[in-house]
Design an enzyme around this catalytic site. Structure first.
Site, short mmCIF file in Angstrom:
data_model
loop_
_atom_site.label_atom_id
_atom_site.label_comp_id
_atom_site.label_asym_id
_atom_site.label_seq_id
_atom_site.Cartn_x
_atom_site.Cartn_y
_atom_site.Cartn_z
N ASP A 28 4.97 16.57 -26.74
CA ASP A 28 6.17 16.97 -25.99
C ASP A 28 6.18 16.32 -24.60
O ASP A 28 5.12 16.15 -23.99
CB ASP A 28 6.19 18.49 -25.87
CG ASP A 28 7.56 19.00 -25.44
OD1 ASP A 28 8.55 18.23 -25.52
OD2 ASP A 28 7.65 20.17 -25.03
N ASN A 76 15.08 18.47 -35.07
CA ASN A 76 15.34 17.28 -34.23
C ASN A 76 16.54 16.45 -34.69
O ASN A 76 17.03 15.60 -33.93
CB ASN A 76 14.09 16.39 -34.13
CG ASN A 76 13.02 16.95 -33.23
OD1 ASN A 76 11.84 16.64 -33.39
ND2 ASN A 76 13.38 17.79 -32.25
#
Ligand code: FPP
Length: 242
Positions: A28, A76
């Protein structure tokens, strides 16, 4: 297929517990890394792909047998198309590079997730990469179009299609995308968020969790070492008493 065996150099947790066999990363912070430099998010993912290469190589050099990276979640797809396309391009580049370096690769690759959603070109490359499995001691899992809940649902549907009406934990574990692999000993999340975001939901039950503010593209060997040092201090009891 070689079993996950003990080696002298293995990373140990505290006490006499088994060594670290499986490390997993939630990569991340790519977007923030790019934003802070005034760059488009795609450039953050490009830098993230470089970090991915060096971190995976380093973990294998530290004799960790199984490395899992969370490259693309089932959620996503909601990102802008240009960003999704950018990540797919990085994945294709990596797979092509892996295939081109046929003899130099000393690890297998497995994809975790429903791969049928990808373009025929990506699916072809995935097939080629996974068909090229050898008796290597190291494996890279790339979680892509992956969700922990989807993993469990997929396993349960497999069991239903097999005609099962009652199941055990072992039945589910052995139908997950990680079938046959040990659960992660350590999950590392970069980018300063403290959550698992639908990653390895079933498999993370007894994982040690390490969170760092380092943004993924900035990950270097020292950051991995810090995570491994944290792991070495843990007393793993798996629900028992010492
Ligand atoms: C999360 O950061 C990162 C992703 C959703 C993509 C991860 C992809 C890579 C590291 C590169 C491609 C990987 C391979 C296997 C070739 P974010 O974009 O959510 O960051 P932010 O929270 O700062 O916005």
């Amino acid at each position: 297929m070689r079993l996950f065996s003990l080696k002298k150099k293995d990373v140990k947790s505290g006490g006499t517990q088994p060594p670290l066999r499986h490390i997993a990363f939630i990569m991340d912070g790519n977007g923030r890394w790019a934003n802070s430099r005034g760059l488009p998010r795609e450039m953050g993912h490009k830098a993230g792909a470089e970090a991915f290469r060096r971190v995976v190589e380093y973990c294998f050099n530290r004799n960790i047998q199984l490395v899992t990276v969370y490259a693309f979640s089932t959620e996503n797809w909601k990102r802008p198309q240009s960003e999704v396309d950018g990540i797919m391009k990085l994945l294709m580049d990596y797979m092509q590079e892996w295939l081109d370096n046929h003899d130099g690769n000393k690890f297998n690759v497995r994809f975790l997730g429903d791969t049928t959603r990808f373009s025929p070109e990506i699916q072809r490359l995935m097939k080629e990469v996974t068909q090229d499995a050898h008796d290597y001691p190291h494996t890279l899992n790339v979680a892509i179009n992956y969700g922990g809940r989807d993993d469990i649902v997929h396993a349960v549907n497999t069991l239903i299609s097999e005609g099962k009406t009652e199941v055990t934990e072992e039945d589910i574990s052995s139908r997950l995308y990680t079938m046959g692999q040990p659960d992660p000993d350590l999950i590392v999340r970069t980018g300063g968020e403290w959550r698992l975001s639908n990653f390895l939901t079933w498999q993370s039950t007894y994982s040690e969790l390490y969170f760092t503010k380092t943004l993924w593209p900035d990950m270097i060997y020292r950051d991995v070492d810090e995570a491994l040092e944290f792991f070495a201090t843990r007393q793993r009891r798996f629900g028992a008493v010492k």
